[in-house]
Design a protein around this motif. Structure first.
Motif, PDB file in Angstrom:
ATOM      1  N   TYR A  25       0.799  -1.217   0.000  1.00  0.00           N
ATOM      2  CA  TYR A  25       0.000   0.000   0.000  1.00  0.00           C
ATOM      3  C   TYR A  25       0.838   1.277   0.000  1.00  0.00           C
ATOM      4  CZ  TYR A  25      -3.824  -3.177   0.895  1.00  0.00           C
ATOM      5  OH  TYR A  25      -4.737  -4.192   0.796  1.00  0.00           O
ATOM      6  N   MET A  26       2.138   1.149  -0.206  1.00  0.00           N
ATOM      7  CA  MET A  26       2.988   2.343  -0.209  1.00  0.00           C
ATOM      8  C   MET A  26       2.619   3.314  -1.326  1.00  0.00           C
ATOM      9  SD  MET A  26       6.668   0.939  -1.535  1.00  0.00           S
ATOM     10  CE  MET A  26       7.307   2.172  -2.632  1.00  0.00           C
ATOM     11  N   THR A  27       2.096   2.818  -2.441  1.00  0.00           N
ATOM     12  CA  THR A  27       1.693   3.720  -3.521  1.00  0.00           C
ATOM     13  C   THR A  27       0.540   4.623  -3.090  1.00  0.00           C
ATOM     14  OG1 THR A  27       0.310   1.980  -4.469  1.00  0.00           O
ATOM     15  CG2 THR A  27       2.513   2.250  -5.392  1.00  0.00           C
ATOM     16  N   LYS A  28      -0.340   4.119  -2.249  1.00  0.00           N
ATOM     17  CA  LYS A  28      -1.439   4.945  -1.722  1.00  0.00           C
ATOM     18  C   LYS A  28      -0.881   6.089  -0.873  1.00  0.00           C
ATOM     19  CE  LYS A  28      -4.909   2.476  -3.230  1.00  0.00           C
ATOM     20  NZ  LYS A  28      -5.734   2.961  -4.324  1.00  0.00           N
ATOM     21  N   LEU A  29       0.145   5.798  -0.096  1.00  0.00           N
ATOM     22  CA  LEU A  29       0.778   6.840   0.722  1.00  0.00           C
ATOM     23  C   LEU A  29       1.452   7.891  -0.159  1.00  0.00           C
ATOM     24  CD1 LEU A  29       2.443   4.682   3.517  1.00  0.00           C
ATOM     25  CD2 LEU A  29       0.553   6.291   3.805  1.00  0.00           C
ATOM     26  N   ILE A  30       2.159   7.429  -1.183  1.00  0.00           N
ATOM     27  CA  ILE A  30       2.848   8.364  -2.083  1.00  0.00           C
ATOM     28  C   ILE A  30       1.837   9.248  -2.807  1.00  0.00           C
ATOM     29  CG2 ILE A  30       4.321   8.548  -4.122  1.00  0.00           C
ATOM     30  CD1 ILE A  30       5.647   5.872  -3.169  1.00  0.00           C
ATOM     31  N   GLU A  31       0.740   8.656  -3.271  1.00  0.00           N
ATOM     32  CA  GLU A  31      -0.303   9.433  -3.953  1.00  0.00           C
ATOM     33  C   GLU A  31      -0.916  10.487  -3.036  1.00  0.00           C
ATOM     34  OE1 GLU A  31      -3.001   6.406  -5.272  1.00  0.00           O
ATOM     35  OE2 GLU A  31      -1.681   5.780  -6.912  1.00  0.00           O
TER      36      GLU A  31
END
Length: 69
Positions: A25-31
């Motif tokens: 879920y790191m992409t959700k954090l980056i977004e």
């Protein structure tokens, strides 16, 4: 939405593991935090927005564990 305050040396995947229980879920954090998208290692005290996510229920679970009757 929640907030996460970094500690020295945090990385996106480590933060995702801490707040969501899974690195994927790191992409959700980056977004949710585009101003830090180029950051690899965080310094202490950076406030990040932690968006709510919905985790899909795996279809491999039996019906009674998926909430079906």
């Amino acid at each position: 939405m929640n907030e996460y305050v970094t500690v020295q040396g945090d990385t996106w995947d480590l933060i995702a593991l801490r707040v969501y229980g899974n690195e994927k879920y790191m992409t959700k954090l980056i977004e949710a935090n585009p101003q830090y998208r180029k950051t690899v290692f965080f310094s202490a005290g950076v406030k990040l927005v932690v968006p709510e996510i919905t985790t899909p229920i795996p279809s491999s679970l039996p019906p009674w564990k998926r909430g079906e009757s």
